[in-house]
Scaffold this motif. Structure first.
Motif, mmCIF file in Angstrom:
data_model
loop_
_atom_site.group_PDB
_atom_site.id
_atom_site.type_symbol
_atom_site.label_atom_id
_atom_site.label_comp_id
_atom_site.label_asym_id
_atom_site.label_seq_id
_atom_site.Cartn_x
_atom_site.Cartn_y
_atom_site.Cartn_z
ATOM 1 N N LEU A 105 -13.910 -2.845 33.042
ATOM 2 C CA LEU A 105 -12.883 -2.892 31.967
ATOM 3 C C LEU A 105 -11.618 -2.146 32.445
ATOM 4 O O LEU A 105 -11.628 -1.633 33.538
ATOM 5 C CB LEU A 105 -13.447 -2.137 30.827
ATOM 6 C CG LEU A 105 -14.691 -2.521 30.022
ATOM 7 C CD1 LEU A 105 -15.155 -1.292 28.958
ATOM 8 C CD2 LEU A 105 -14.163 -3.797 29.343
ATOM 9 N N PRO A 106 -10.390 -2.406 31.782
ATOM 10 C CA PRO A 106 -9.136 -1.813 32.181
ATOM 11 C C PRO A 106 -9.094 -0.240 32.041
ATOM 12 O O PRO A 106 -10.175 0.303 31.526
ATOM 13 C CB PRO A 106 -8.017 -2.439 31.391
ATOM 14 C CG PRO A 106 -9.040 -2.779 30.174
ATOM 15 C CD PRO A 106 -10.276 -3.215 30.769
ATOM 16 N N LYS A 107 -8.423 0.378 33.022
ATOM 17 C CA LYS A 107 -8.380 2.042 32.734
ATOM 18 C C LYS A 107 -7.886 2.272 31.318
ATOM 19 O O LYS A 107 -7.055 1.923 30.852
ATOM 20 C CB LYS A 107 -7.443 2.479 33.734
ATOM 21 C CG LYS A 107 -7.257 3.924 33.755
ATOM 22 C CD LYS A 107 -6.276 4.394 34.963
ATOM 23 C CE LYS A 107 -6.141 5.965 35.024
ATOM 24 N NZ LYS A 107 -5.436 6.366 35.974
ATOM 25 N N PRO A 155 -15.036 9.633 15.719
ATOM 26 C CA PRO A 155 -15.980 10.585 16.387
ATOM 27 C C PRO A 155 -15.923 9.902 17.899
ATOM 28 O O PRO A 155 -16.343 10.791 18.812
ATOM 29 C CB PRO A 155 -17.321 10.286 15.794
ATOM 30 C CG PRO A 155 -16.977 9.886 14.399
ATOM 31 C CD PRO A 155 -15.577 8.997 14.686
ATOM 32 N N PHE A 156 -15.939 8.750 18.176
ATOM 33 C CA PHE A 156 -16.039 8.251 19.795
ATOM 34 C C PHE A 156 -14.939 7.370 19.917
ATOM 35 O O PHE A 156 -15.020 6.320 20.185
ATOM 36 C CB PHE A 156 -17.304 7.384 19.846
ATOM 37 C CG PHE A 156 -18.567 8.156 19.367
ATOM 38 C CD1 PHE A 156 -19.125 9.090 20.516
ATOM 39 C CD2 PHE A 156 -19.378 7.831 18.295
ATOM 40 C CE1 PHE A 156 -20.184 9.780 20.297
ATOM 41 C CE2 PHE A 156 -20.254 8.548 17.900
ATOM 42 C CZ PHE A 156 -20.921 9.629 18.804
ATOM 43 N N PRO A 157 -13.756 8.203 20.225
ATOM 44 C CA PRO A 157 -12.576 7.139 20.461
ATOM 45 C C PRO A 157 -12.739 6.840 22.222
ATOM 46 O O PRO A 157 -13.494 7.362 22.861
ATOM 47 C CB PRO A 157 -11.354 8.428 20.416
ATOM 48 C CG PRO A 157 -12.183 9.690 20.809
ATOM 49 C CD PRO A 157 -13.257 9.473 20.008
ATOM 50 N N VAL A 158 -12.109 5.690 22.422
ATOM 51 C CA VAL A 158 -12.315 5.309 23.825
ATOM 52 C C VAL A 158 -11.008 5.824 24.499
ATOM 53 O O VAL A 158 -9.963 5.738 24.330
ATOM 54 C CB VAL A 158 -12.059 3.800 23.885
ATOM 55 C CG1 VAL A 158 -11.938 3.112 25.313
ATOM 56 C CG2 VAL A 158 -13.050 2.970 23.164
ATOM 57 N N TRP A 182 -10.507 0.713 38.303
ATOM 58 C CA TRP A 182 -10.724 -0.280 37.115
ATOM 59 C C TRP A 182 -10.484 -1.770 37.333
ATOM 60 O O TRP A 182 -9.848 -2.047 38.209
ATOM 61 C CB TRP A 182 -10.138 0.180 36.067
ATOM 62 C CG TRP A 182 -10.556 1.702 35.387
ATOM 63 C CD1 TRP A 182 -11.586 1.762 34.426
ATOM 64 C CD2 TRP A 182 -10.249 2.836 35.944
ATOM 65 N NE1 TRP A 182 -11.772 3.150 34.326
ATOM 66 C CE2 TRP A 182 -10.892 3.721 35.312
ATOM 67 C CE3 TRP A 182 -9.449 3.200 37.090
ATOM 68 C CZ2 TRP A 182 -10.844 5.318 35.634
ATOM 69 C CZ3 TRP A 182 -9.307 4.750 37.378
ATOM 70 C CH2 TRP A 182 -10.075 5.727 36.706
ATOM 71 N N ALA A 183 -10.863 -2.667 36.424
ATOM 72 C CA ALA A 183 -10.768 -3.856 36.224
ATOM 73 C C ALA A 183 -11.094 -4.675 37.488
ATOM 74 O O ALA A 183 -10.433 -5.489 38.080
ATOM 75 C CB ALA A 183 -9.295 -4.295 35.838
ATOM 76 N N TRP A 240 -8.050 -8.744 31.302
ATOM 77 C CA TRP A 240 -8.469 -8.951 30.026
ATOM 78 C C TRP A 240 -7.570 -9.379 28.983
ATOM 79 O O TRP A 240 -6.269 -8.905 29.361
ATOM 80 C CB TRP A 240 -9.094 -7.553 29.530
ATOM 81 C CG TRP A 240 -10.307 -7.230 30.349
ATOM 82 C CD1 TRP A 240 -10.331 -6.508 31.500
ATOM 83 C CD2 TRP A 240 -11.705 -7.622 29.830
ATOM 84 N NE1 TRP A 240 -11.808 -6.186 31.837
ATOM 85 C CE2 TRP A 240 -12.455 -6.920 30.898
ATOM 86 C CE3 TRP A 240 -12.280 -8.253 28.942
ATOM 87 C CZ2 TRP A 240 -13.993 -7.007 30.706
ATOM 88 C CZ3 TRP A 240 -13.469 -8.139 28.677
ATOM 89 C CH2 TRP A 240 -14.444 -7.659 29.798
ATOM 90 N N GLY A 241 -7.985 -10.226 28.206
ATOM 91 C CA GLY A 241 -7.089 -10.986 27.060
ATOM 92 C C GLY A 241 -7.795 -11.381 26.123
ATOM 93 O O GLY A 241 -9.168 -10.645 25.781
ATOM 94 N N LYS A 242 -7.431 -11.676 24.963
ATOM 95 C CA LYS A 242 -8.259 -12.640 23.743
ATOM 96 C C LYS A 242 -7.912 -13.792 23.657
ATOM 97 O O LYS A 242 -7.101 -14.448 23.920
ATOM 98 C CB LYS A 242 -7.773 -11.701 22.750
ATOM 99 C CG LYS A 242 -7.917 -10.200 22.504
ATOM 100 C CD LYS A 242 -7.174 -9.512 21.108
ATOM 101 C CE LYS A 242 -7.514 -7.997 21.108
ATOM 102 N NZ LYS A 242 -7.077 -7.551 20.101
#
Length: 473
Positions: free
Chosen positions: A316-318, A332-335, A351-352, A375-377
């Motif tokens: 995953l990206p940094k 509660p669980f932010p990235v 990363w990545a 990463w993209g969508k």
């Protein structure tokens, strides 16, 4: 609330870590402790705000404002009682929990939440040292017998709850000692095993029976347990690690993270480890694939063994620093970017990057080929990755796969019992935590999938309620 303005005048103060040059030479716990005066001041920062978001953030629903106030007033006994009314093992979670309660603390809006996790650990240490943690076996026994398979946090919590309700509980563990992930998965420098054993001994004195070196389905048939006990609870965790099926996976030098961590924990405990299972990173170039807590644990262990170089990669990206994350409260669980004590001891984090193949000579690992990804969508909004074409080859001697776990081991007693699994190969249970087999329940990660210690305890407590109702019906 003893001091309603303390949060304005007392700043957050963490205990911090032992000096790097000292802790890197041993496997003692890296975290230090505050003196009692400072701990009382830190507890006074709790605002007792009208809506306790900290309780919303905690899977166990711990009553933080209540026991923070007890700490501030110096009443450690009542603080411990309050803590244990919702959490079976605060001395564990006070050390290894990622503290979602602190992410949801109102003071987290200003990046200075109450030191809830540290306060929790301090409460229990005071409780033990001051003699408040005495055996409290149930006054009456129901005559009902329950077998618990697995002694990790879920299995121990189920056993603890059902024993308190007067049932006779026997816990079966295939390893040499009780604790599961707590004992064999989490390094000693994060959770000293004396802390685990201390609680095990207390549970024994309260009437829980622990049977070690006994694998259900091998040393004892599951059908025998079902016949001998009034109820059975499966709490074996999510034990199958996620693999990386690429070229060179079979090379000597590529290991699952838990193979490495379990081996080291056994060595420290003085248990016998066969020569073919020994893994030593001394003087070697180490690559850790996976950016979570388990990967961090591998870094800390490799550095203590004297690794020449440690690199950790993540596909995953940094992520951003916590303070840079928008709209993070009260999630509660932010990235965000998590930096552990192990990272600070020496590691190169990247990363990545995706792993393409392992390279070897004469059956031994010598290198790894990595490729950069973006990463993209897609048109539906789902995340997707593309390789940029930029690749590199690293010289490495050891690789640890810290990619999480996928489901419990299917072979053995689960197959023997013909337990129905869900589409993710976890144990299927109904709303009462019953499996497809009569009298058999399940709790923890083997049902929910890989989770946190605190989540496993919460799941187990609810399962114990259902088992208790079943035994009373």
């Amino acid at each position: 609330m003893g001091n309603p303005k303390a949060f304005l005048t007392v700043y957050r103060k963490e205990a911090g870590y032992r000096p790097k040059h000292e802790r890197i030479l041993d496997y003692g716990e890296v975290e230090q402790t505050l003196n009692t005066e400072d701990r009382l001041l830190q507890a006074s920062r709790c605002m007792d705000c009208g809506v306790p978001f900290c309780q919303y953030g905690c899977p166990l629903g711990n009553k933080m404002p209540e026991w923070q106030d007890f700490i501030y007033k110096g009443n450690w006994k009542r603080a411990a009682h309050s803590l244990q009314s919702t959490n079976d093992f605060p001395e564990f979670t006070g050390r290894v929990c990622p503290a979602p309660c602190e992410k949801t603390c109102v003071l987290a809006i200003d990046d200075s939440p109450v030191t809830i996790r540290e306060n929790e650990a301090a409460v229990m240490e005071h409780a033990y040292s001051e003699g408040h943690m005495k055996p409290q076996p149930p006054l009456e026994r129901t005559g009902k017998r329950v077998a618990v398979i697995g002694s990790g946090p879920a299995g121990m919590a189920v056993a603890n709850q059902l024993n308190k309700k007067g049932h006779m509980v026997t816990v079966f563990e295939k390893e040499n000692s009780i604790g599961g992930l707590l004992r064999y998965g989490i390094p000693d420098f994060k959770l000293n095993k004396n802390i685990v054993q201390r609680r095990v001994e207390l549970m024994k004195e309260e009437g829980v029976e622990f049977v070690t070196n006994t694998e259900v389905g091998k040393d004892i048939k599951s059908s025998e347990l079902v016949a001998q006990f009034d109820a059975v609870c499966i709490a074996i965790g999510s034990q199958v690690p996620r693999n990386l099926s690429i070229e060179g996976r079979e090379l000597e030098g590529v290991y699952y993270a838990m193979e490495y961590l379990t081996m080291q924990n056994k060595l420290i405990a003085g248990e016998m480890v066969p020569d073919e299972q020994l893994i030593n990173a001394k003087g070697k170039n180490v690559l850790v694939i996976g950016g979570g807590d388990t990967g961090s644990d591998c870094i800390g262990t490799a550095n203590r063994q004297g690794a020449a170089n440690v690199i950790q990669i993540e596909i995953l990206p940094k992520p951003k620093e916590l303070k840079e994350v928008e709209h993070r409260w009260p999630i509660p669980f932010p990235v965000y970017l998590k930096t552990s004590s192990s990272h600070l001891e020496g590691s190169n984090r990247r990363w990545a990057l995706n792993t393409k193949r392992f390279i070897g000579e004469n059956g031994k690992l010598t290198g790894v080929e990595l490729v950069e990804v973006e990463w993209g969508k897609d048109e539906t909004g789902r995340m997707m990755l593309n390789e940029t074409g930029n690749s590199e080859t690293l010289k490495v001697d050891l690789v640890f796969l810290a990619l999480g776990f996928v489901h419990p081991i299917q072979e053995g007693f689960l197959e023997e019992m013909e337990i129905i699994m869900n589409e993710r190969k976890n144990i299927h249970t109904d709303e009462l935590r019953k499996t497809s087999v009569d009298k058999v329940f399940a709790a923890g990660d083997c049902v929910s999938g890989q989770s946190l210690v605190v989540s496993s305890i919460a799941h187990a407590r609810k399962t114990a309620e259902h088992i208790d109702q079943f035994l009373k019906s």
